[in-house]
Design an enzyme around this catalytic site. Structure first.
Site, PDB file in Angstrom:
ATOM      1  N   THR A 130     -21.283  -6.305  21.436  1.00  0.00           N
ATOM      2  CA  THR A 130     -22.671  -6.584  21.825  1.00  0.00           C
ATOM      3  C   THR A 130     -23.680  -5.925  20.888  1.00  0.00           C
ATOM      4  OG1 THR A 130     -21.922  -6.574  24.123  1.00  0.00           O
ATOM      5  CG2 THR A 130     -24.300  -6.398  23.762  1.00  0.00           C
ATOM      6  N   ARG A 141     -21.609 -11.220  14.864  1.00  0.00           N
ATOM      7  CA  ARG A 141     -22.622 -10.166  15.010  1.00  0.00           C
ATOM      8  C   ARG A 141     -22.492  -9.112  13.915  1.00  0.00           C
ATOM      9  NH1 ARG A 141     -21.742  -9.756  21.580  1.00  0.00           N
ATOM     10  NH2 ARG A 141     -23.446 -11.111  22.244  1.00  0.00           N
ATOM     11  N   HIS A 164     -24.412 -15.732  22.584  1.00  0.00           N
ATOM     12  CA  HIS A 164     -23.945 -15.379  23.917  1.00  0.00           C
ATOM     13  C   HIS A 164     -22.541 -15.966  24.068  1.00  0.00           C
ATOM     14  CE1 HIS A 164     -23.393 -15.177  28.216  1.00  0.00           C
ATOM     15  NE2 HIS A 164     -22.998 -16.434  28.137  1.00  0.00           N
TER      16      HIS A 164
HETATM   17  N1  UDP Z   1     -28.697  -6.250  26.053  1.00  0.00           N
HETATM   18  C1  UDP Z   1     -29.747  -5.470  25.596  1.00  0.00           C
HETATM   19  N2  UDP Z   1     -29.680  -4.111  25.764  1.00  0.00           N
HETATM   20  C2  UDP Z   1     -28.621  -3.498  26.372  1.00  0.00           C
HETATM   21  C3  UDP Z   1     -27.545  -4.306  26.838  1.00  0.00           C
HETATM   22  C4  UDP Z   1     -27.612  -5.672  26.660  1.00  0.00           C
HETATM   23  O1  UDP Z   1     -30.700  -6.004  25.047  1.00  0.00           O
HETATM   24  O2  UDP Z   1     -28.620  -2.265  26.476  1.00  0.00           O
HETATM   25  C5  UDP Z   1     -28.760  -7.733  25.880  1.00  0.00           C
HETATM   26  C6  UDP Z   1     -28.030  -8.213  24.627  1.00  0.00           C
HETATM   27  O3  UDP Z   1     -28.790  -9.264  24.047  1.00  0.00           O
HETATM   28  C7  UDP Z   1     -26.729  -8.734  25.200  1.00  0.00           C
HETATM   29  C8  UDP Z   1     -27.170  -9.275  26.557  1.00  0.00           C
HETATM   30  O4  UDP Z   1     -28.165  -8.333  26.991  1.00  0.00           O
HETATM   31  O5  UDP Z   1     -26.150  -9.727  24.380  1.00  0.00           O
HETATM   32  C9  UDP Z   1     -26.084  -9.385  27.604  1.00  0.00           C
HETATM   33  O6  UDP Z   1     -25.419  -8.152  27.715  1.00  0.00           O
HETATM   34  P1  UDP Z   1     -23.849  -8.066  27.844  1.00  0.00           P
HETATM   35  O7  UDP Z   1     -23.528  -6.646  28.154  1.00  0.00           O
HETATM   36  O8  UDP Z   1     -23.348  -9.117  28.772  1.00  0.00           O
HETATM   37  O9  UDP Z   1     -23.378  -8.333  26.345  1.00  0.00           O
HETATM   38  P2  UDP Z   1     -22.667  -9.611  25.662  1.00  0.00           P
HETATM   39  O10 UDP Z   1     -21.826 -10.286  26.691  1.00  0.00           O
HETATM   40  O11 UDP Z   1     -23.770 -10.494  25.120  1.00  0.00           O
HETATM   41  O12 UDP Z   1     -21.842  -9.030  24.547  1.00  0.00           O
HETATM   42 MG    MG Z   2     -22.163 -10.731  28.677  1.00  0.00          MG
END
Ligand code: UDP
Ligand code: MG
Length: 193
Positions: A130, A141, A164
């Protein structure tokens, strides 16, 4: 076919930063190169309401998101209380979820359904961690995003990380049916399959 090789479906989306940076082709290319099959594909300008329905609303999910923010701040020695006025992961998670919805509705996205063996895991692996700083080279990423969670939190916005990808079969099922009518999903055989 054993359950281990069973084909599954996942949902993924090229986020506004991926579209506006001209990375649609590059990202789609990586999915196809891997051998995964794209069975639905469309560009859409999401509404905030659509994004609100897309992301989970349960306390566990929101708390987990807030927890990511907290661990980022811990790693970079950022005073969460000073920055956000709270250290409660649920409160922080709600705020991050709001930023995320604003970001996702800020420009068109490309929504995609992918099918293949272990599709959920494979797309997660292609996407990478992430947080751009933790994403391995060779992942979408890791190769193309440079945003910092610390900066994003300070600026009150979501981390821009290009894609996503569904994390679980439950997320995938919800997201596929949220974004695509059954008749807009097109299974077929890839050459050599
Ligand atoms: N996000 C953020 N700050 C954080 C955690 C998440 O901006 O501290 C955003 C980021 O864009 C991320 C999305 O929220 O892709 C969804 O979070 P998730 O933990 O589900 O991550 P992903 O599944 O996208 O890897
Ligand atoms: Mg997620």
């Amino acid at each position: 076919m054993s359950s281990q090789t069973q084909s599954e479906r996942t949902y993924f989306m090229i986020k506004p930063d991926g579209v506006t940076r001209g990375l649609i082709g590059e990202i789609i290319h990586r999915v196809e190169q891997r051998g995964l099959k794209i069975i639905a594909l469309q560009m859409v300008q999401p509404t905030k309401a659509q994004m609100d329905e897309h992301y989970p609303k349960d306390e566990a999910w929101i708390t987990r998101i807030g927890g990511k923010t907290l661990s980022t701040n811990e790693k970079y020695h950022i005073d969460t209380m000073a920055q956000m006025g709270t250290t409660d992961p649920f409160e922080i998670g709600k705020r991050v979820r709001g930023w995320l919805i604003d970001f996702m509705a800020s420009a068109p996205v490309v929504k995609v359904v992918v099918e293949g063996p272990h599709a959920i895991e494979m797309i997660r692996k292609l996407a990478g961690n992430t947080m751009p700083a933790l994403a391995e080279m060779g992942t979408i990423r890791g190769d193309y995003s440079v945003d910092s969670a610390a900066t994003a939190n300070r600026e009150g916005r979501a981390v821009q990380n290009l894609v996503h990808a569904s994390e679980t079969p439950e997320e995938a099922a919800h997201e596929i049916s949220h974004w695509f009518a059954p008749e807009d999903v097109h299974p077929y055989r890839r050459t050599g399959e």
